[in-house]
Design an enzyme around this catalytic site. Structure first.
Site, PDB file in Angstrom:
ATOM      1  N   HIS A   1       0.832  -1.213   0.000  1.00 39.89           N
ATOM      2  CA  HIS A   1       0.000   0.000   0.000  1.00 39.89           C
ATOM      3  C   HIS A   1       0.861   1.255   0.000  1.00 39.89           C
ATOM      4  O   HIS A   1       1.912   1.320   0.631  1.00 39.89           O
ATOM      5  CB  HIS A   1      -0.978   0.008   1.179  1.00 39.89           C
ATOM      6  CG  HIS A   1      -0.370   0.112   2.548  1.00 39.89           C
ATOM      7  ND1 HIS A   1      -0.160   1.326   3.168  1.00 39.89           N
ATOM      8  CD2 HIS A   1       0.054  -0.838   3.424  1.00 39.89           C
ATOM      9  CE1 HIS A   1       0.354   1.127   4.363  1.00 39.89           C
ATOM     10  NE2 HIS A   1       0.502  -0.183   4.541  1.00 39.89           N
TER      11      HIS A   1
ATOM     12  N   HIS B   1       5.041   3.503  12.620  1.00 41.18           N
ATOM     13  CA  HIS B   1       4.086   4.598  12.833  1.00 41.18           C
ATOM     14  C   HIS B   1       4.690   5.741  13.648  1.00 41.18           C
ATOM     15  O   HIS B   1       3.961   6.567  14.204  1.00 41.18           O
ATOM     16  CB  HIS B   1       2.783   4.103  13.468  1.00 41.18           C
ATOM     17  CG  HIS B   1       1.869   3.441  12.479  1.00 41.18           C
ATOM     18  ND1 HIS B   1       0.521   3.286  12.701  1.00 41.18           N
ATOM     19  CD2 HIS B   1       2.099   2.899  11.252  1.00 41.18           C
ATOM     20  CE1 HIS B   1      -0.038   2.677  11.657  1.00 41.18           C
ATOM     21  NE2 HIS B   1       0.918   2.429  10.770  1.00 41.18           N
TER      22      HIS B   1
ATOM     23  N   GLU C   1      -5.235   1.180   2.975  1.00 44.94           N
ATOM     24  CA  GLU C   1      -4.849   0.166   3.958  1.00 44.94           C
ATOM     25  C   GLU C   1      -4.820   0.724   5.376  1.00 44.94           C
ATOM     26  O   GLU C   1      -5.232   0.047   6.322  1.00 44.94           O
ATOM     27  CB  GLU C   1      -3.483  -0.416   3.597  1.00 44.94           C
ATOM     28  CG  GLU C   1      -3.123  -1.699   4.363  1.00 44.94           C
ATOM     29  CD  GLU C   1      -2.513  -1.454   5.739  1.00 44.94           C
ATOM     30  OE1 GLU C   1      -2.447  -2.410   6.544  1.00 44.94           O
ATOM     31  OE2 GLU C   1      -2.102  -0.311   6.027  1.00 44.94           O
ATOM     32  N   GLU C   2      -4.336   1.939   5.547  1.00 46.21           N
ATOM     33  CA  GLU C   2      -4.169   2.494   6.896  1.00 46.21           C
ATOM     34  C   GLU C   2      -5.499   2.708   7.617  1.00 46.21           C
ATOM     35  O   GLU C   2      -5.515   2.882   8.835  1.00 46.21           O
ATOM     36  CB  GLU C   2      -3.385   3.808   6.841  1.00 46.21           C
ATOM     37  CG  GLU C   2      -1.918   3.669   6.456  1.00 46.21           C
ATOM     38  CD  GLU C   2      -1.072   2.943   7.486  1.00 46.21           C
ATOM     39  OE1 GLU C   2      -1.613   2.582   8.554  1.00 46.21           O
ATOM     40  OE2 GLU C   2       0.118   2.738   7.227  1.00 46.21           O
TER      41      GLU C   2
ATOM     42  N   ASP D   1       6.408   2.210   6.096  1.00 49.72           N
ATOM     43  CA  ASP D   1       5.148   1.469   6.092  1.00 49.72           C
ATOM     44  C   ASP D   1       4.199   2.214   5.164  1.00 49.72           C
ATOM     45  O   ASP D   1       3.617   3.218   5.547  1.00 49.72           O
ATOM     46  CB  ASP D   1       4.600   1.414   7.519  1.00 49.72           C
ATOM     47  CG  ASP D   1       3.202   0.827   7.614  1.00 49.72           C
ATOM     48  OD1 ASP D   1       2.777   0.145   6.667  1.00 49.72           O
ATOM     49  OD2 ASP D   1       2.529   1.074   8.635  1.00 49.72           O
TER      50      ASP D   1
ATOM     51  N   ASP E   1       4.064  -6.122   3.609  1.00 51.98           N
ATOM     52  CA  ASP E   1       3.928  -4.980   4.506  1.00 51.98           C
ATOM     53  C   ASP E   1       5.035  -5.066   5.555  1.00 51.98           C
ATOM     54  O   ASP E   1       5.663  -6.114   5.732  1.00 51.98           O
ATOM     55  CB  ASP E   1       2.540  -4.984   5.160  1.00 51.98           C
ATOM     56  CG  ASP E   1       2.045  -3.595   5.492  1.00 51.98           C
ATOM     57  OD1 ASP E   1       2.886  -2.699   5.701  1.00 51.98           O
ATOM     58  OD2 ASP E   1       0.816  -3.402   5.554  1.00 51.98           O
TER      59      ASP E   1
END
Length: 344
Positions: A71, A322, A222-223, A188, A242
């Site tokens: 993603h 993140h 995706e998030e 990510d 991922d």
């Protein structure tokens, strides 16, 4: 024979992707970049209705189709309100710790196409002014964007064309060190997308075809949990590519390819996971098998949506996910190698 990923290609593409803002819902620009790259590699591309890309590679045997997903959407924010003093209140896009974004530079993207820079701060940003500045709780209600324009009121901000619903992207701050580490926000999952394109580039450069048909889904939601809620119906099995997590109770390192046995959605397919482990050992690829209790993937979204597939999850190990993330180029390149071994 093992394929040799083109390191310069993968890292250059990764840097380009990292420097292209793409918070979830604001991905049209990066999708144009994906379309351009697919065209240069001669790979067929179609779109799903929400703007995700599906790249198709014919195999030697078309009796099965393997799906690979990565993603390009990232964490970000949106303007929730324009405050009376000329700052912006935010609402988060994706799950992150608010204190991890404090003092970061950002860009406000208006609906008219204007861009303005700013800084994300707490509303008590100075120890010289606020007695509770150190302990002030970092939550959405206590954070704001200071805009780099001469504004003193909500009306001043609105005259710039900034309004509720405008997107806010975080500066990636990409650094690639001589020792091979890659430091940046949004590894990510842009590290995995670069790996997927490294796989496609190797097919073109070394002139090889996968055993079965392959479809690559480059997802853009995706998030927020539904990136791959729809996948093409001819996919039989799917590997979500991922980032791998690093930390307490986990064995993955930044130089490893992560193979996830189970995440918050439950266990991944036993046979696929076992095969990936066997291939990593055969190819001499450093890997780790881990369980991620606070994690979901495009593959788990596809399964939850009712797709008739079996699924697995792999990706380069990423530290401080993140937040201010870091991986190593070897993890990204070895992700290419493991994917190639699987589909060959």
């Amino acid at each position: 024979m093992s394929i040799q990923p083109n390191e310069n290609y993968v890292l250059n593409l990764l840097e380009d992707l990292l420097n292209t803002p793409s918070p979830t819902g604001y991905t049209a620009h990066i999708m144009k970049r994906i379309e351009q790259e697919a065209a240069e590699l001669g790979v067929s591309l179609t779109w799903n209705e929400k703007g995700g890309a599906i790249l198709s590679v014919p195999g030697q045997d078309n009796s099965r189709t393997i799906g690979l997903s990565g993603h390009v959407d990232t964490l970000g924010a949106m303007v929730r309100a324009v405050k009376s003093g000329g700052t912006l209140r935010l609402t988060s896009i994706g799950g992150f710790m608010m204190n991890s974004m404090e003092n970061e530079y950002c860009v406000i993207h208006t609906r008219s196409g204007q861009k303005y820079t700013g800084t994300i701060l707490s509303t008590h940003p100075s120890v010289h002014v606020y007695s509770d500045a150190r302990d002030f709780k970092r939550i959405e209600a206590n954070m704001e964007v200071r805009i780099d324009e001469w504004v003193d009121s909500a009306e001043d901000v609105k005259k710039l064309g900034i309004g509720v619903g405008d997107y806010v992207s975080f500066d990636a701050r990409v650094v690639m060190t001589p020792s091979g580490y890659i430091k940046s926000r949004h590894l990510d999952d842009k590290a995995s997308v670069a790996a997927l394109f490294g796989l496609l580039e190797s097919m073109k450069r070394e002139n090889w075809k996968p055993k079965h048909n392959v479809k690559l889904l480059i997802s853009n939601y995706e998030e927020v949990g539904h990136g791959a809620a729809y996948i093409p119906s001819d996919i039989n099995e799917m590997i979500a590519v991922d980032m791998g997590c690093i930390g307490d109770d986990l064995s993955c390192k930044e130089t490893d390819v992560s193979i996830c046995a189970k995440d918050s959605s439950g266990p991944y397919d036993y046979e696929m996971t076992s095969r990936l482990i066997q291939l990593a050992e055969r190819e001499g690829i450093p890997y780790a098998v881990d369980v991620y209790p606070h994690y979901g993937s495009d593959a788990s979204a596809a399964l939850s949506a009712g797709s008739n597939i079996k699924a697995a999850l792999i990706g380069p190990g990423v530290h401080a996910s993140h937040a201010m993330e870091r991986t190593h180029k070897q993890a990204v390149l070895n992700t290419v190698r493991l994917l190639a071994a699987y589909i060959r």
